[in-house]
Design an enzyme around this catalytic site. Structure first.
Site, PDB file in Angstrom:
ATOM      1  N   HIS A 194      43.079  41.011  58.417  1.00  0.00           N
ATOM      2  CA  HIS A 194      44.328  40.481  59.708  1.00  0.00           C
ATOM      3  C   HIS A 194      42.936  39.713  60.547  1.00  0.00           C
ATOM      4  O   HIS A 194      41.510  40.129  60.523  1.00  0.00           O
ATOM      5  CB  HIS A 194      44.504  42.566  60.382  1.00  0.00           C
ATOM      6  CG  HIS A 194      43.195  42.511  60.707  1.00  0.00           C
ATOM      7  ND1 HIS A 194      43.541  44.160  60.966  1.00  0.00           N
ATOM      8  CD2 HIS A 194      42.375  42.550  61.155  1.00  0.00           C
ATOM      9  CE1 HIS A 194      42.326  45.026  61.465  1.00  0.00           C
ATOM     10  NE2 HIS A 194      41.692  43.878  61.278  1.00  0.00           N
ATOM     11  N   GLU A 251      48.784  41.677  61.226  1.00  0.00           N
ATOM     12  CA  GLU A 251      48.568  42.049  60.175  1.00  0.00           C
ATOM     13  C   GLU A 251      49.294  41.268  58.873  1.00  0.00           C
ATOM     14  O   GLU A 251      49.838  40.080  59.393  1.00  0.00           O
ATOM     15  CB  GLU A 251      49.114  43.721  59.678  1.00  0.00           C
ATOM     16  CG  GLU A 251      48.438  44.616  61.349  1.00  0.00           C
ATOM     17  CD  GLU A 251      47.246  45.202  60.646  1.00  0.00           C
ATOM     18  OE1 GLU A 251      46.335  45.036  61.554  1.00  0.00           O
ATOM     19  OE2 GLU A 251      47.800  46.482  60.507  1.00  0.00           O
ATOM     20  N   ASN A 298      41.879  43.512  55.823  1.00  0.00           N
ATOM     21  CA  ASN A 298      43.376  43.172  55.404  1.00  0.00           C
ATOM     22  C   ASN A 298      43.228  41.977  54.842  1.00  0.00           C
ATOM     23  O   ASN A 298      44.606  41.344  55.106  1.00  0.00           O
ATOM     24  CB  ASN A 298      44.719  43.727  55.044  1.00  0.00           C
ATOM     25  CG  ASN A 298      44.438  44.420  56.999  1.00  0.00           C
ATOM     26  OD1 ASN A 298      44.052  43.538  57.712  1.00  0.00           O
ATOM     27  ND2 ASN A 298      45.509  44.909  57.454  1.00  0.00           N
ATOM     28  N   ASP A 356      42.677  42.239  71.661  1.00  0.00           N
ATOM     29  CA  ASP A 356      43.548  43.168  70.933  1.00  0.00           C
ATOM     30  C   ASP A 356      42.944  44.611  71.200  1.00  0.00           C
ATOM     31  O   ASP A 356      42.029  44.715  72.259  1.00  0.00           O
ATOM     32  CB  ASP A 356      43.703  43.270  69.481  1.00  0.00           C
ATOM     33  CG  ASP A 356      42.330  43.464  68.921  1.00  0.00           C
ATOM     34  OD1 ASP A 356      40.966  43.426  69.293  1.00  0.00           O
ATOM     35  OD2 ASP A 356      41.914  43.190  67.428  1.00  0.00           O
TER      36      ASP A 356
HETATM   37  C1  F6R Z   1      38.635  43.859  66.612  1.00  0.00           C
HETATM   38  C2  F6R Z   1      39.659  42.640  65.584  1.00  0.00           C
HETATM   39  C3  F6R Z   1      39.081  43.136  64.558  1.00  0.00           C
HETATM   40  C4  F6R Z   1      37.878  42.963  63.974  1.00  0.00           C
HETATM   41  C5  F6R Z   1      38.541  43.216  62.271  1.00  0.00           C
HETATM   42  C6  F6R Z   1      36.971  43.625  61.814  1.00  0.00           C
HETATM   43  O1  F6R Z   1      39.241  43.038  68.195  1.00  0.00           O
HETATM   44  O2  F6R Z   1      40.299  42.190  66.484  1.00  0.00           O
HETATM   45  O3  F6R Z   1      40.457  42.454  63.868  1.00  0.00           O
HETATM   46  O4  F6R Z   1      37.882  42.057  64.058  1.00  0.00           O
HETATM   47  O5  F6R Z   1      38.974  44.202  62.157  1.00  0.00           O
HETATM   48  O6  F6R Z   1      36.294  44.219  62.546  1.00  0.00           O
HETATM   49  P1  F6R Z   1      34.958  44.744  62.152  1.00  0.00           P
HETATM   50  O7  F6R Z   1      33.765  43.727  62.809  1.00  0.00           O
HETATM   51  O8  F6R Z   1      34.143  46.219  62.645  1.00  0.00           O
HETATM   52  O9  F6R Z   1      34.434  44.937  60.581  1.00  0.00           O
END
Ligand code: F6R
Length: 242
Positions: free
Chosen positions: A138, A143, A136, A67
């Site tokens: 995701h 989302e 959340n 992403d």
């Molecule tokens: C990043 C991604 C996001 C993160 C998620 C958790 O490429 O796809 O979905 O994996 O937001 O982020 P952290 O690891 O920073 O808590």
């Protein structure tokens, strides 16, 4: 789906790194899709160390970006691109031809999505996806409320992603949209590792693993994957009943 609980973040990261290394040993031309973010940072450090020690060659692998923040350029240190470049591609000497990331600066993001889907098809699918989970629920930028039938798409970020995402940036940054692989890619990947650590992820992990599988909690979709592996530390597991 398999659930593995490790005593701490270090042990979790060591095991996640070992999963990737083992796959590349068996399949040197593996197609890998690895998330950015704080959770997998140590996994990648340990993976690069182990690859060096054991002389594991990643130069035949393909790397697919999970992403990106729309309108954030690759040289911005908060971008997923920048993260992957510094934490994976540079340490492993990955060449540009092996890397397929979304261009989130493109004026034609629909084309970006179609092109990514075609690349994944041409590579005969993703062998291993390593994903984190947002506050959340995701996965990537899938989302809450997203369809499980989506391949690559552009999505409006919910307010949690917009505010939590600030942690990656040096200054306040407008984060409105994301471009992401879809949950259909996750379901079609041959193996998926979902990793989470720390007490702050405990509630989202509880919801993802113990409440009904539903699209308002995208991380719960991992339970539909026969080769899904949830790897968490004891803190992230601390609200699980069973
Ligand atoms: C990043 C991604 C996001 C993160 C998620 C958790 O490429 O796809 O979905 O994996 O937001 O982020 P952290 O690891 O920073 O808590």
């Amino acid at each position: 789906m398999q659930l593995n609980i490790y005593k701490d973040y270090d042990t979790l990261s060591l095991n996640a790194a070992a999963e990737i290394i083992e796959l590349v040993k068996i399949k040197p031309d593996a197609v890998l899709c690895l998330a950015a973010g704080d959770t997998p940072r140590l996994t990648y450090t340990l993976m690069a160390e182990k690859a060096k020690e054991e002389k594991i060659d990643f130069t035949h692998c393909t790397f697919i970006g999970l992403d990106e923040w729309v309108d954030i350029p690759p040289e911005n240190e908060g971008s997923c691109h920048y993260f992957l470049q510094n934490n994976i591609f540079k340490p492993l000497n990955i060449s540009p031809e092996q890397i397929h990331l979304f261009n989130a600066m493109s004026s034609d993001l629909v084309h970006e999505c179609e092109a990514m889907d075609k690349i994944i098809l041409a590579k005969e699918g993703i062998d291993l996806m390593l994903v984190g989970v947002g506050m959340n629920g995701h996965i990537g930028f899938n989302e809450p409320g997203v369809s499980i039938d989506n391949y690559s798409h552009v999505i409006n970020l919910d307010h949690v992603s917009q505010s939590v995402g600030q942690k990656y940036f040096k200054q306040a940054t407008t984060l409105k949209q994301g471009i992401t692989l879809g949950l259909k890619h996750l379901l079609e990947a041959r193996k998926v590792l979902l990793i989470a650590n720390g007490i702050k992820k405990a509630e989202v992990i509880r919801k993802a693993l113990e409440e009904k599988i539903n699209k308002d909690m995208p991380a719960s979709i991992i339970r539909m994957h026969p080769q899904g592996m949830v790897m968490i530390d004891e803190e992230a597991a601390s609200l699980l009943k069973k």
